[in-house]
Design a protein around this motif. Structure first.
Motif, PDB file in Angstrom:
ATOM      1  N   VAL A  60     -25.095  29.437  -7.376  1.00 55.72           N
ATOM      2  CA  VAL A  60     -24.756  30.380  -6.315  1.00 55.72           C
ATOM      3  C   VAL A  60     -26.009  31.039  -5.755  1.00 55.72           C
ATOM      4  CG1 VAL A  60     -23.533  32.508  -5.756  1.00 55.72           C
ATOM      5  CG2 VAL A  60     -22.424  30.778  -7.162  1.00 55.72           C
ATOM      6  N   HIS A  61     -26.961  31.399  -6.619  1.00 59.68           N
ATOM      7  CA  HIS A  61     -28.182  32.038  -6.124  1.00 59.68           C
ATOM      8  C   HIS A  61     -29.051  31.057  -5.340  1.00 59.68           C
ATOM      9  CE1 HIS A  61     -27.128  35.469  -8.643  1.00 59.68           C
ATOM     10  NE2 HIS A  61     -28.021  36.139  -7.957  1.00 59.68           N
ATOM     11  N   VAL A  62     -29.047  29.794  -5.733  1.00 60.65           N
ATOM     12  CA  VAL A  62     -29.762  28.791  -4.938  1.00 60.65           C
ATOM     13  C   VAL A  62     -29.132  28.690  -3.553  1.00 60.65           C
ATOM     14  CG1 VAL A  62     -30.200  26.303  -4.682  1.00 60.65           C
ATOM     15  CG2 VAL A  62     -30.676  27.446  -6.854  1.00 60.65           C
ATOM     16  N   LEU A  63     -27.806  28.718  -3.483  1.00 58.62           N
ATOM     17  CA  LEU A  63     -27.123  28.674  -2.191  1.00 58.62           C
ATOM     18  C   LEU A  63     -27.509  29.872  -1.330  1.00 58.62           C
ATOM     19  CD1 LEU A  63     -25.050  27.482  -0.235  1.00 58.62           C
ATOM     20  CD2 LEU A  63     -23.273  28.727  -1.491  1.00 58.62           C
ATOM     21  N   ARG A  64     -27.509  31.062  -1.927  1.00 56.68           N
ATOM     22  CA  ARG A  64     -27.883  32.264  -1.178  1.00 56.68           C
ATOM     23  C   ARG A  64     -29.337  32.196  -0.706  1.00 56.68           C
ATOM     24  NH1 ARG A  64     -25.992  36.952  -5.181  1.00 56.68           N
ATOM     25  NH2 ARG A  64     -27.655  38.024  -4.075  1.00 56.68           N
ATOM     26  N   LEU A  65     -30.205  31.670  -1.567  1.00 54.27           N
ATOM     27  CA  LEU A  65     -31.612  31.547  -1.197  1.00 54.27           C
ATOM     28  C   LEU A  65     -31.791  30.536  -0.072  1.00 54.27           C
ATOM     29  CD1 LEU A  65     -34.467  32.518  -1.874  1.00 54.27           C
ATOM     30  CD2 LEU A  65     -34.583  30.725  -3.629  1.00 54.27           C
ATOM     31  N   ARG A  66     -31.071  29.440  -0.131  1.00 50.74           N
ATOM     32  CA  ARG A  66     -31.139  28.449   0.946  1.00 50.74           C
ATOM     33  C   ARG A  66     -30.738  29.050   2.286  1.00 50.74           C
ATOM     34  NH1 ARG A  66     -28.316  23.473  -2.345  1.00 50.74           N
ATOM     35  NH2 ARG A  66     -30.200  22.218  -2.706  1.00 50.74           N
ATOM     36  N   ASN A  67     -29.742  29.911   2.277  1.00 49.37           N
ATOM     37  CA  ASN A  67     -29.300  30.526   3.522  1.00 49.37           C
ATOM     38  C   ASN A  67     -30.396  31.370   4.162  1.00 49.37           C
ATOM     39  OD1 ASN A  67     -26.718  29.435   3.382  1.00 49.37           O
ATOM     40  ND2 ASN A  67     -25.893  31.167   2.234  1.00 49.37           N
ATOM     41  N   LYS A  68     -31.349  31.815   3.356  1.00 49.35           N
ATOM     42  CA  LYS A  68     -32.411  32.682   3.873  1.00 49.35           C
ATOM     43  C   LYS A  68     -33.700  31.927   4.189  1.00 49.35           C
ATOM     44  CE  LYS A  68     -30.685  36.847   1.567  1.00 49.35           C
ATOM     45  NZ  LYS A  68     -30.981  37.984   0.647  1.00 49.35           N
ATOM     46  N   ILE A  69     -34.013  30.886   3.421  1.00 50.62           N
ATOM     47  CA  ILE A  69     -35.298  30.211   3.622  1.00 50.62           C
ATOM     48  C   ILE A  69     -35.146  28.854   4.306  1.00 50.62           C
ATOM     49  CG2 ILE A  69     -36.216  31.359   1.574  1.00 50.62           C
ATOM     50  CD1 ILE A  69     -36.155  28.639   0.159  1.00 50.62           C
ATOM     51  N   GLY A  70     -33.909  28.399   4.496  1.00 50.43           N
ATOM     52  CA  GLY A  70     -33.684  27.094   5.109  1.00 50.43           C
ATOM     53  C   GLY A  70     -33.040  26.147   4.115  1.00 50.43           C
ATOM     54  N   HIS A  71     -31.961  25.500   4.527  1.00 46.18           N
ATOM     55  CA  HIS A  71     -31.182  24.683   3.601  1.00 46.18           C
ATOM     56  C   HIS A  71     -31.938  23.463   3.106  1.00 46.18           C
ATOM     57  CE1 HIS A  71     -27.231  26.682   3.779  1.00 46.18           C
ATOM     58  NE2 HIS A  71     -27.652  27.107   4.956  1.00 46.18           N
ATOM     59  N   ASP A  72     -32.900  22.948   3.885  1.00 48.50           N
ATOM     60  CA  ASP A  72     -33.612  21.750   3.466  1.00 48.50           C
ATOM     61  C   ASP A  72     -34.836  22.061   2.616  1.00 48.50           C
ATOM     62  OD1 ASP A  72     -35.014  22.960   5.488  1.00 48.50           O
ATOM     63  OD2 ASP A  72     -35.628  21.089   6.462  1.00 48.50           O
ATOM     64  N   ARG A  73     -35.107  23.350   2.396  1.00 51.84           N
ATOM     65  CA  ARG A  73     -36.310  23.712   1.643  1.00 51.84           C
ATOM     66  C   ARG A  73     -36.145  23.489   0.145  1.00 51.84           C
ATOM     67  NH1 ARG A  73     -40.558  22.923   3.385  1.00 51.84           N
ATOM     68  NH2 ARG A  73     -39.942  23.913   5.343  1.00 51.84           N
ATOM     69  N   ILE A  74     -34.967  23.818  -0.387  1.00 51.34           N
ATOM     70  CA  ILE A  74     -34.687  23.565  -1.803  1.00 51.34           C
ATOM     71  C   ILE A  74     -33.745  22.373  -1.880  1.00 51.34           C
ATOM     72  CG2 ILE A  74     -33.690  24.471  -3.935  1.00 51.34           C
ATOM     73  CD1 ILE A  74     -34.446  27.250  -3.030  1.00 51.34           C
ATOM     74  N   ARG A  75     -34.151  21.357  -2.585  1.00 46.83           N
ATOM     75  CA  ARG A  75     -33.380  20.126  -2.643  1.00 46.83           C
ATOM     76  C   ARG A  75     -32.710  19.944  -4.010  1.00 46.83           C
ATOM     77  NH1 ARG A  75     -37.848  16.256   0.404  1.00 46.83           N
ATOM     78  NH2 ARG A  75     -37.812  17.402   2.400  1.00 46.83           N
ATOM     79  N   THR A  76     -31.507  19.421  -3.963  1.00 45.60           N
ATOM     80  CA  THR A  76     -30.755  19.149  -5.185  1.00 45.60           C
ATOM     81  C   THR A  76     -31.106  17.766  -5.704  1.00 45.60           C
ATOM     82  OG1 THR A  76     -28.904  20.506  -4.413  1.00 45.60           O
ATOM     83  CG2 THR A  76     -28.460  18.972  -6.207  1.00 45.60           C
ATOM     84  N   VAL A  77     -31.417  17.675  -6.975  1.00 48.66           N
ATOM     85  CA  VAL A  77     -31.630  16.396  -7.639  1.00 48.66           C
ATOM     86  C   VAL A  77     -30.451  16.214  -8.590  1.00 48.66           C
ATOM     87  CG1 VAL A  77     -33.154  15.010  -9.076  1.00 48.66           C
ATOM     88  CG2 VAL A  77     -34.123  16.664  -7.464  1.00 48.66           C
ATOM     89  N   ARG A  78     -29.498  15.415  -8.194  1.00 50.10           N
ATOM     90  CA  ARG A  78     -28.232  15.298  -8.911  1.00 50.10           C
ATOM     91  C   ARG A  78     -28.441  14.911 -10.379  1.00 50.10           C
ATOM     92  NH1 ARG A  78     -23.931  15.915  -5.835  1.00 50.10           N
ATOM     93  NH2 ARG A  78     -24.073  15.605  -3.573  1.00 50.10           N
ATOM     94  N   GLY A  79     -27.768  15.656 -11.227  1.00 48.46           N
ATOM     95  CA  GLY A  79     -27.852  15.383 -12.658  1.00 48.46           C
ATOM     96  C   GLY A  79     -29.033  16.037 -13.332  1.00 48.46           C
ATOM     97  N   PHE A  80     -29.927  16.663 -12.525  1.00 44.93           N
ATOM     98  CA  PHE A  80     -31.130  17.265 -13.105  1.00 44.93           C
ATOM     99  C   PHE A  80     -31.275  18.744 -12.740  1.00 44.93           C
ATOM    100  CE2 PHE A  80     -31.989  12.737 -12.981  1.00 44.93           C
ATOM    101  CZ  PHE A  80     -32.499  12.496 -14.247  1.00 44.93           C
ATOM    102  N   GLY A  81     -31.333  19.043 -11.448  1.00 40.97           N
ATOM    103  CA  GLY A  81     -31.521  20.429 -11.051  1.00 40.97           C
ATOM    104  C   GLY A  81     -31.963  20.547  -9.609  1.00 40.97           C
ATOM    105  N   TYR A  82     -32.979  21.366  -9.374  1.00 39.66           N
ATOM    106  CA  TYR A  82     -33.450  21.637  -8.015  1.00 39.66           C
ATOM    107  C   TYR A  82     -34.966  21.580  -7.958  1.00 39.66           C
ATOM    108  CZ  TYR A  82     -28.760  23.719  -7.522  1.00 39.66           C
ATOM    109  OH  TYR A  82     -27.417  23.928  -7.500  1.00 39.66           O
ATOM    110  N   LYS A  83     -35.481  21.337  -6.736  1.00 40.31           N
ATOM    111  CA  LYS A  83     -36.919  21.392  -6.533  1.00 40.31           C
ATOM    112  C   LYS A  83     -37.208  21.950  -5.152  1.00 40.31           C
ATOM    113  CE  LYS A  83     -37.593  16.709  -4.667  1.00 40.31           C
ATOM    114  NZ  LYS A  83     -38.331  15.423  -4.838  1.00 40.31           N
ATOM    115  N   LEU A  84     -38.367  22.564  -5.003  1.00 35.65           N
ATOM    116  CA  LEU A  84     -38.822  23.076  -3.717  1.00 35.65           C
ATOM    117  C   LEU A  84     -39.610  21.990  -3.021  1.00 35.65           C
ATOM    118  CD1 LEU A  84     -39.076  25.607  -1.843  1.00 35.65           C
ATOM    119  CD2 LEU A  84     -41.250  26.066  -3.001  1.00 35.65           C
ATOM    120  N   ALA A  85     -39.240  21.668  -1.787  1.00 37.13           N
ATOM    121  CA  ALA A  85     -39.940  20.631  -1.039  1.00 37.13           C
ATOM    122  C   ALA A  85     -41.356  21.110  -0.725  1.00 37.13           C
ATOM    123  CB  ALA A  85     -39.195  20.319   0.252  1.00 37.13           C
ATOM    124  N   PRO A  86     -42.387  20.377  -1.147  1.00 34.77           N
ATOM    125  CA  PRO A  86     -43.783  20.809  -0.917  1.00 34.77           C
ATOM    126  C   PRO A  86     -44.173  20.672   0.548  1.00 34.77           C
ATOM    127  CG  PRO A  86     -43.722  18.663  -1.962  1.00 34.77           C
ATOM    128  CD  PRO A  86     -42.297  19.127  -1.892  1.00 34.77           C
TER     129      PRO A  86
END
Length: 225
Positions: A199-225
């Motif tokens: 939920v916090h990743v979703l809220r953060l995406r809404n503020k910094i841009g949805h494509d900035r934090i990417r979901t890696v299915r089965g593992f977690g999240y990463k910030l696009a460099p």
């Protein structure tokens, strides 16, 4: 002394929790319904708020929305309901964390301390000219002052959102698991619910841009460099 606002309609639980928190050295103001809790908040902004979800007159979700509109204080929600929808609603409304009833007082105290540490870490830094800045497209993260800007404009992040982004910014392109983020951001060594992270990743995406934090299915999240 840390000022805790406790809003709980169950009189026995409210009194027991208040006495226990006072035993741990907190100053506690208690309210039995959402409207009374809102009045207490507006009378004096506390350091942290602990809110039940199911409250008369004004429920916890509605209350946290009003608190978040007026303050960035840490908010912990508690509930006997474990339905994921209820959990997500509370977090999306602006709560920093939640705890399921029945809970142990030491666990509640640990969650309160963790929330206060995140808030203090976010508030103690002021912008400095020579602070290191990391840039990710139109997003800039000052890792020393903790100031975050998008397209040159400062972003209004909660302490938890800011700490989460700083973890991503420290390792851009590296996949961080939900468990790792729980340990680093929420200070959980075990027993945390990963829905808090989602939920916090979703809220953060809404503020910094949805494509900035990417979901890696089965593992977690990463910030696009």
């Amino acid at each position: 002394m840390t000022d805790v606002l406790l809003v709980e309609d169950d009189s026995l639980l409210r009194e027991a929790t208040q006495l226990s928190l006072e035993h741990y050295g907190y100053q506690v103001r208690a309210a039995a319904d959402g409207q009374a809790g809102l009045a207490a908040f507006r009378d004096r902004v506390p350091d942290v708020a602990v809110l039940d979800v199911m409250l008369p007159r004004l429920d916890g979700v509605g209350l946290v929305r009003l608190l978040r509109a007026e303050s960035r204080l840490p908010v912990l929600m508690v509930s006997a309901r474990t339905d994921p929808v209820d959990v997500v609603l509370g977090l999306e409304a602006g709560a920093d964390d939640y705890l399921t009833k029945p809970y142990d007082i030491p666990v509640l105290v640990a969650r309160i301390r963790s929330a206060l540490r995140r808030a203090a870490d976010s508030a103690r830094h002021e912008p400095q000219q020579d602070d290191p800045v990391r840039r990710f497209g139109d997003l800039s993260v000052n890792t020393a002052s903790k100031v975050v800007r998008r397209a040159g404009r400062p972003l209004d992040l909660t302490p938890t959102e800011r700490r989460l982004l700083l973890e991503f910014a420290a390792e851009p392109g590296v996949v961080l698991s939900r468990v790792t983020l729980l340990e680093r951001v929420w200070d959980y060594t075990c027993g945390g619910d990963t829905r808090v992270v989602d939920v916090h990743v979703l809220r953060l995406r809404n503020k910094i841009g949805h494509d900035r934090i990417r979901t890696v299915r089965g593992f977690g999240y990463k910030l696009a460099p």
